[in-house]
Scaffold this active site. Structure first.
Site, PDB file in Angstrom:
ATOM      1  CG  ASP A   1      -0.814  13.441  -6.002  1.00 46.30           C
ATOM      2  OD1 ASP A   1      -1.143  12.939  -7.092  1.00 46.30           O
ATOM      3  OD2 ASP A   1      -0.893  14.655  -5.761  1.00 46.30           O
TER       4      ASP A   1
ATOM      5  CG  ASP B   1       3.976  20.809 -12.838  1.00 52.99           C
ATOM      6  OD1 ASP B   1       2.949  20.510 -13.462  1.00 52.99           O
ATOM      7  OD2 ASP B   1       4.753  19.971 -12.353  1.00 52.99           O
TER       8      ASP B   1
END
Length: 248
Positions: A12, A134
């Site tokens: 990330d 998500d």
């Protein structure tokens, strides 16, 4: 997409650096250095797939770490597949990335705002779209996990499968980055709702968590903080999966 269960390291990126967020909240990040070094480290450890996320892109809606991503693609070459998300908002963006060597694109906000974009990309690049669902408090959230949608994850997953999604990336935001363990029931529910692969993410702290998600039916698990914090090694997790959970 995932012929065998995989442990997929996360890379990330924020401001050109590898970071991990707690619960998806900006300001909670810990920094872990250069993305290319991280990518090489995981490939050398045996990763077959890397999970790249442009966090600036996810929050701002525009890809901000393109140079770092290109550097990772160049460094990895054909040694591992690359799935990339964060700031991909149009079919044109996605196709451009796929044409440049990304193996799978991850669509979250774009898929929620315009579900047909999944079909559009899949027609040109079959099985190349991972739709990112998500979930926070049982609801799909978008825009860097800041906005609720009212969508049920399992129902949304089935809809995207019909549109041609090659797989579903499910992140349990409530446990993401906390290193406190996983919740398998939401994953099982998604697995039962679709026939395409479900990639699980969020909360992994131990090798047992990895094995629990495999048992829940996930096709792969994305691991970030636990690997960067040394809770276990990629090699040990892969060995445990290959031996049916008997490796240390």
């Amino acid at each position: 997409m995932f012929p065998e269960f995989e442990v997929v390291p996360a890379v990330d990126m924020q401001d050109g650096q590898v970071v991990q967020l707690v619960g998806g909240e900006r300001g909670t990040e810990k920094t872990y250095g250069d993305p290319v070094e991280a990518a090489r480290r995981w490939v050398e450890a045996g990763a077959r797939t890397l999970h790249l996320v442009d966090l600036d892109g996810a929050f701002e809606g525009e890809r901000e770490n393109a140079d770092a991503i290109d550097a990772v693609l160049s460094a990895v070459g054909d040694d591992a597949a690359v799935q990339l998300g964060g700031g991909i908002r149009t079919a044109e963006d996605a196709v451009s990335l796929l044409d440049r060597g990304v193996d799978r694109v991850i669509l979250g906000t774009a898929a929620v705002e315009n579900p047909d974009v999944v079909a559009e990309i899949s027609e040109e690049h079959p099985e190349s779209v991972l739709v990112s669902l998500d979930a926070k408090d049982g609801e799909v959230v978008v825009s860097g996990w800041t906005e609720g949608t009212g969508l049920d994850p399992a129902e949304a997953a089935a809809r995207y499968e019909e549109l041609g999604a090659g797989g579903i990336l499910f992140t349990d935001v409530d446990v993401e980055g906390r290193l406190e363990g996983v919740r398998t029931e939401p994953v099982r529910r998604l697995v039962e709702a679709v026939d395409v692969p479900v990639v699980a993410s969020g909360g992994v702290a131990t090798v047992d968590d990895v094995l629990a998600l495999e048992d829940a039916g996930a096709a792969a698990v994305v691991v970030g903080s636990a690997l960067y914090e040394g809770r276990f090694t990629l090699e040990s997790a892969m060995a445990a999966v290959e031996s049916g959970g008997n490796a240390e």
